[in-house]
Design a protein around this motif. Structure first.
Motif, PDB file in Angstrom:
ATOM      1  N   PRO A 175      26.510  30.651  -3.714  1.00 43.95           N
ATOM      2  CA  PRO A 175      26.563  31.108  -2.322  1.00 43.95           C
ATOM      3  C   PRO A 175      25.833  32.441  -2.165  1.00 43.95           C
ATOM      4  N   GLY A 176      25.029  32.528  -1.119  1.00 43.25           N
ATOM      5  CA  GLY A 176      24.309  33.764  -0.882  1.00 43.25           C
ATOM      6  C   GLY A 176      23.039  33.928  -1.695  1.00 43.25           C
ATOM      7  N   ALA A 177      22.680  32.902  -2.468  1.00 39.35           N
ATOM      8  CA  ALA A 177      21.461  32.987  -3.269  1.00 39.35           C
ATOM      9  C   ALA A 177      20.244  33.081  -2.357  1.00 39.35           C
ATOM     10  N   PRO A 178      19.200  33.804  -2.772  1.00 39.10           N
ATOM     11  CA  PRO A 178      18.003  33.911  -1.941  1.00 39.10           C
ATOM     12  C   PRO A 178      17.361  32.545  -1.708  1.00 39.10           C
ATOM     13  N   GLU A 179      16.655  32.416  -0.594  1.00 35.36           N
ATOM     14  CA  GLU A 179      15.887  31.210  -0.295  1.00 35.36           C
ATOM     15  C   GLU A 179      14.919  30.943  -1.451  1.00 35.36           C
ATOM     16  N   PRO A 180      14.916  29.717  -2.033  1.00 35.36           N
ATOM     17  CA  PRO A 180      14.085  29.467  -3.215  1.00 35.36           C
ATOM     18  C   PRO A 180      12.609  29.258  -2.916  1.00 35.36           C
ATOM     19  N   TYR A 181      12.239  29.176  -1.626  1.00 37.54           N
ATOM     20  CA  TYR A 181      10.858  28.856  -1.277  1.00 37.54           C
ATOM     21  C   TYR A 181      10.029  30.116  -1.035  1.00 37.54           C
ATOM     22  N   TRP A 182       8.889  30.167  -1.690  1.00 39.82           N
ATOM     23  CA  TRP A 182       7.918  31.251  -1.518  1.00 39.82           C
ATOM     24  C   TRP A 182       6.682  30.651  -0.873  1.00 39.82           C
ATOM     25  N   LYS A 183       6.400  31.060   0.372  1.00 38.01           N
ATOM     26  CA  LYS A 183       5.330  30.439   1.140  1.00 38.01           C
ATOM     27  C   LYS A 183       3.999  31.141   0.891  1.00 38.01           C
ATOM     28  N   VAL A 184       2.930  30.347   0.897  1.00 28.19           N
ATOM     29  CA  VAL A 184       1.598  30.920   0.712  1.00 28.19           C
ATOM     30  C   VAL A 184       0.795  30.916   2.010  1.00 28.19           C
ATOM     31  N   GLY A 185       1.390  30.429   3.104  1.00 23.99           N
ATOM     32  CA  GLY A 185       0.728  30.484   4.395  1.00 23.99           C
ATOM     33  C   GLY A 185      -0.314  29.410   4.630  1.00 23.99           C
ATOM     34  N   ILE A 186      -0.216  28.310   3.904  1.00 27.17           N
ATOM     35  CA  ILE A 186      -1.184  27.222   4.033  1.00 27.17           C
ATOM     36  C   ILE A 186      -0.446  25.893   4.124  1.00 27.17           C
ATOM     37  N   HIS A 187      -0.956  24.998   4.957  1.00 29.76           N
ATOM     38  CA  HIS A 187      -0.375  23.675   5.145  1.00 29.76           C
ATOM     39  C   HIS A 187      -1.410  22.625   4.762  1.00 29.76           C
ATOM     40  N   THR A 188      -0.944  21.481   4.292  1.00 35.44           N
ATOM     41  CA  THR A 188      -1.860  20.439   3.828  1.00 35.44           C
ATOM     42  C   THR A 188      -1.431  19.073   4.356  1.00 35.44           C
ATOM     43  N   ALA A 189      -2.416  18.203   4.503  1.00 36.58           N
ATOM     44  CA  ALA A 189      -2.154  16.798   4.813  1.00 36.58           C
ATOM     45  C   ALA A 189      -3.104  15.953   3.984  1.00 36.58           C
TER      46      ALA A 189
END
Length: 413
Positions: A175-189
């Motif tokens: 509980p209270g653990a930091p969000e595990p996702y680190w975003k690089v600001g890019i999206h892909t399809a």
């Protein structure tokens, strides 16, 4: 080596990491069940590459020849302008020395790698398709898993190899653990369209203003892969990947409609494609890889994002390390899981650190002037063979100096 009673292990996820772990564990006598929520083998997905320690890991499995038979013939990357004219080409490094370039010597479709791993394990592993782990509880002696089909079972260990969005990871984070996702600001399809006679074996890369990039690569005589990349940090872009597929396609069509080159052809193919997939480029960074008799593997533990070039390699390496520690410490799971973490984490830190958002943004210019400058430098660098020379004479690939551990008992098992 003293042999202990075999472990009964449940693996959640039938992609790359889970079957690779099952391969090693069954060789050393452990019982493995792999559950996969898809109704059949999920032998689909984009093109992946093997690099550095990942090549060594698949070689130790004795599967390198099988991989070579399925390799995509992609001799390099060509940067193209609006009219498709080549601005520069970076060939793959096939010398056997140095590091791989933008195209690896070992390019393979994800589905083909999944099929290779499944074929190597299907006679020894209990595969259960069409279900998933809905919940579980554990004590000091066992894990009891409850499945989506209403059944349940007891195991010595539960392995969460269920990908970037891992439900197993969500269940064990404190509980209270930091969000595990680190975003690089890019999206892909990504999607597939029919191949035409003008589609070469070289991967084409095209830039358009406003941080847009398109890649085209062909892995067979019939199909061409299309990749759209978008440099955007908006709430709409992050949310679109959770919307219905038709809404996702609408978003990408709106963002790329005026991009140029072969965009019209690609968007037309997107409307008809059943292989469309959209996602945000993320890394999974968490200090928690294990909790009691639960352990994370592959992207569930340490997704490095597509820009690392080490996703498949990281899964294969992690499976090898975890299997080795489980076999060395069959009667002491806390020690096995602690050693897995301490051994593998320096490698994971290395491949995750190789993804540098500022450098990625330089490779996705936002203005026409910046694109022209980028292409000018690319043309000059390719003419002087600088990327080839840098790759060939580099001492390390993307996994750095970290050495794949020698585990004689595992390899000889």
């Amino acid at each position: 080596m003293t042999r202990h009673a075999p472990l009964n292990i449940l693996v959640c996820g039938g992609g790359i990491a889970g079957p690779a772990l099952a391969y090693w564990l069954t060789r050393t006598g452990h019982r493995v069940t792999v559950v996969e929520r898809f109704p059949a083998l999920r032998a689909s997905g984009a093109q992946v590459d093997l690099r550095g320690q990942g090549i060594e890991a698949i070689d130790r499995m004795g599967l390198l020849d099988a991989v070579r038979e399925q390799l995509v013939h992609e001799p390099g990357v060509t940067f193209v302008g609006t009219r498709g004219r080549a601005r520069g080409t970076i060939p793959a490094n096939t010398s056997g020395h140095g590091r791989q370039t933008l195209t690896s010597e070992y390019e393979i479709m994800r589905g083909d790698l999944v099929r290779i791993l499944h074929a190597a394990t299907e006679n020894d592993v209990n595969y259960v398709f069409g279900t998933s782990v809905e919940s579980f509880e554990q004590d000091e002696n066992q894990v009891r898993a409850h499945f989506a089909d209403g059944s349940s079972g007891e195991y010595d260990l539960l392995v969460g190899a269920d990908g970037q969005g891992s439900r197993i990871r969500r269940a064990i984070l404190p509980p209270g653990a930091p969000e595990p996702y680190w975003k690089v600001g890019i999206h892909t399809a990504h999607w597939l369209i029919p191949r035409t006679g003008s589609d070469s074996d070289f991967k084409n890369t095209f830039h358009a203003p406003n941080g847009r990039m398109i890649m085209r690569r062909s892995h067979s005589v019939d199909d061409t892969q299309v990749y759209f990349f978008l440099r955007e940090q908006s709430a709409e872009a992050s949310a679109i990947h959770r919307e219905p597929v038709e809404e996702q396609k609408r978003f990408w069509a709106e963002r790329f409609r005026d991009a140029g080159w072969q965009t019209e052809r690609f968007l037309d193919g997107m409307t008809k494609s059943e292989s469309f997939y959209s996602q945000e480029a993320l890394q999974v960074r968490t200090d928690t890889w294990a909790e009691g008799r639960i352990v994370l593997l592959g992207d569930a533990a340490h997704c490095a994002s597509p820009y690392s070039g080490m996703g498949a390699s990281g899964a294969l390496v992690g499976a090898y390390v975890l299997a080795g520690e489980l076999d060395r410490h069959t009667d002491d799971l806390p020690t096995a899981l602690a050693n897995y973490d301490s051994t593998l984490r320096p490698f994971v830190n290395e491949i995750q650190a190789s993804v540098k958002p500022r450098l990625l943004r330089l490779g996705m210019p936002t203005s026409r002037l910046a694109i022209d400058v980028f292409h000018g430098l690319t043309t000059l660098g390719c003419a002087l063979h600088i990327p080839e020379l840098v790759a060939r004479y580099s001492l390390q690939d993307r996994g750095g100096a970290w050495q794949l551990p020698a585990i004689p008992d595992l390899i000889a098992g």
